[in-house]
Design an enzyme around this catalytic site. Structure first.
Site, short mmCIF file in Angstrom:
data_model
loop_
_atom_site.label_atom_id
_atom_site.label_comp_id
_atom_site.label_asym_id
_atom_site.label_seq_id
_atom_site.Cartn_x
_atom_site.Cartn_y
_atom_site.Cartn_z
N ASP A 7 7.17 -6.33 2.92
CA ASP A 7 5.89 -5.78 3.39
C ASP A 7 5.84 -4.27 3.18
OD1 ASP A 7 3.40 -5.78 4.52
OD2 ASP A 7 4.11 -5.88 6.59
N HIS A 50 2.68 -2.83 -5.70
CA HIS A 50 3.22 -4.16 -6.01
C HIS A 50 4.21 -4.07 -7.18
CE1 HIS A 50 0.61 -5.79 -3.07
NE2 HIS A 50 -0.50 -5.70 -3.77
N LEU A 93 23.36 -17.92 -7.13
CA LEU A 93 22.40 -17.54 -6.09
C LEU A 93 21.22 -18.49 -6.18
CD1 LEU A 93 21.44 -15.45 -3.88
CD2 LEU A 93 20.12 -14.39 -5.72
C1 FPP Z 1 3.07 -7.05 1.02
O1 FPP Z 1 2.63 -5.74 0.92
C2 FPP Z 1 3.48 -7.58 -0.27
C3 FPP Z 1 2.79 -8.52 -0.98
C4 FPP Z 1 1.55 -9.13 -0.51
C5 FPP Z 1 3.23 -8.99 -2.29
C6 FPP Z 1 4.71 -8.97 -2.54
C7 FPP Z 1 4.90 -8.84 -3.98
C8 FPP Z 1 5.89 -8.17 -4.60
C9 FPP Z 1 7.00 -7.53 -3.91
C10 FPP Z 1 5.91 -8.02 -6.06
C11 FPP Z 1 6.56 -9.17 -6.75
C12 FPP Z 1 5.53 -10.16 -6.88
C13 FPP Z 1 5.61 -11.33 -7.45
C14 FPP Z 1 4.39 -12.17 -7.34
C15 FPP Z 1 6.82 -11.84 -8.17
P1 FPP Z 1 1.15 -5.39 1.36
O2 FPP Z 1 0.32 -5.31 0.13
O3 FPP Z 1 0.67 -6.37 2.39
O4 FPP Z 1 1.37 -3.97 1.97
P2 FPP Z 1 0.56 -3.27 3.15
O5 FPP Z 1 0.80 -4.09 4.38
O6 FPP Z 1 1.17 -1.91 3.21
O7 FPP Z 1 -0.88 -3.24 2.72
#
Ligand code: FPP
Length: 252
Positions: free
Chosen positions: A30, A47, A141
């Site tokens: 997150d 992302h 893994l």
């Molecule tokens: C949460 O941050 C994260 C996500 C919704 C996506 C997680 C994705 C990745 C780590 C990249 C790799 C992705 C894939 C599909 C392989 P948020 O956007 O909710 O952050 P915020 O709470 O600060 O807005």
């Protein structure tokens, strides 16, 4: 993803008195959006940087002797984000599946996906199957990626499966117990997580592995996901080692 030298992936030798690492670590990644906003960058930049943090985390898990790693990459609720961000996330997923699976396969990673994959386009669904099939012989893994995943969806789907068997006359409702329900979940081949890590300072499970995390240790870290690295992973493992796990029983 850059090639990781074999010696770096070998398990760190453990002293006899050291607590064993958690067998299964699950991660709620997150804070990508906040990381990007704090730099006046578009959310997709967060992302992309998050995908780099994910590579570091896979390496860290292997180096620390963790056998199972499950990551929350896309929740069933994420479909409600603006169309542009959903396209960015599915685009990143496409990129990952096309360009990074070969290296994961070489490094001994077995991939599994849990979630409602029917909501993705056909090319992505096909790539998910290929990724699972071409890594199925690996065991170093076990990496499970939760995609279009919601724990309540998962539990409802399991209830439907069992209800259909009752309707067909092949299952006696009185015989439904915890083990049977667990065997109808998307995680039926996966042990329960020992440790759930969530980054960004938020302290909730957000519909992730609600059934499976019943006895997991929860560790919340104040780092945004794109900044997550081996030292944060080690800190979460150290916190886990300090916790006394009793599974509801009394201490001796
Ligand atoms: C949460 O941050 C994260 C996500 C919704 C996506 C997680 C994705 C990745 C780590 C990249 C790799 C992705 C894939 C599909 C392989 P948020 O956007 O909710 O952050 P915020 O709470 O600060 O807005």
């Amino acid at each position: 993803m850059s090639a990781v030298p074999q010696e770096l992936l070998d398990d760190v030798p453990r002293k006899a008195d050291e607590a064993p690492p958690p067998r299964h670590v699950a991660v709620i990644m997150d804070g990508n959006g906040r990381w990007a906003a704090s730099r006046f960058l578009p959310r997709v930049a967060g992302h992309r940087e998050g995908a780099r943090a994910l590579r570091r985390t896979i390496d860290a898990a292997m180096r620390n002797g963790v056998e199972w790693l499950t990551i929350y990459a896309f929740s069933s609720e994420n479909w409600r984000r603006p169309a542009g961000e959903v396209m960015d996330l599915t685009g990143l997923l496409r990129h990952y599946l096309k360009n990074e699976i070969a290296e994961l396969r070489t490094n001994g990673v077995r991939l599994r996906f849990i979630g409602d994959r029917d909501r993705f386009d056909a090319d992505i669904r096909d790539d998910l199957v290929v990724a699972e099939q071409t890594t199925a012989m690996n065991s170093r893994l076990n990496l499970t990626v939760a995609l279009s995943y919601g724990a309540r969806d998962e539990i409802a789907a399991a209830a439907r499966t069992l209800a259909e068997r009752v309707r067909a006359g092949t299952l006696d409702p009185a015989s439904i117990d915890e083990a049977m329900l667990a065997s109808a979940l998307w995680t039926r081949d996966i042990p329960d997580p020992d440790l759930v890590i969530r980054t960004s300072g938020e302290q909730r499970l957000s519909n992730f592995l609600l059934w499976q995390a019943a006895y997991a240790e929860l560790v919340f870290l104040d780092v945004l996901w794109p900044d997550f690295g081996p030292s944060h992973f080690a800190a979460a493992l150290a916190e886990y080692a300090r916790r006394e796990r009793r599974f509801g029983a009394r201490p001796d």
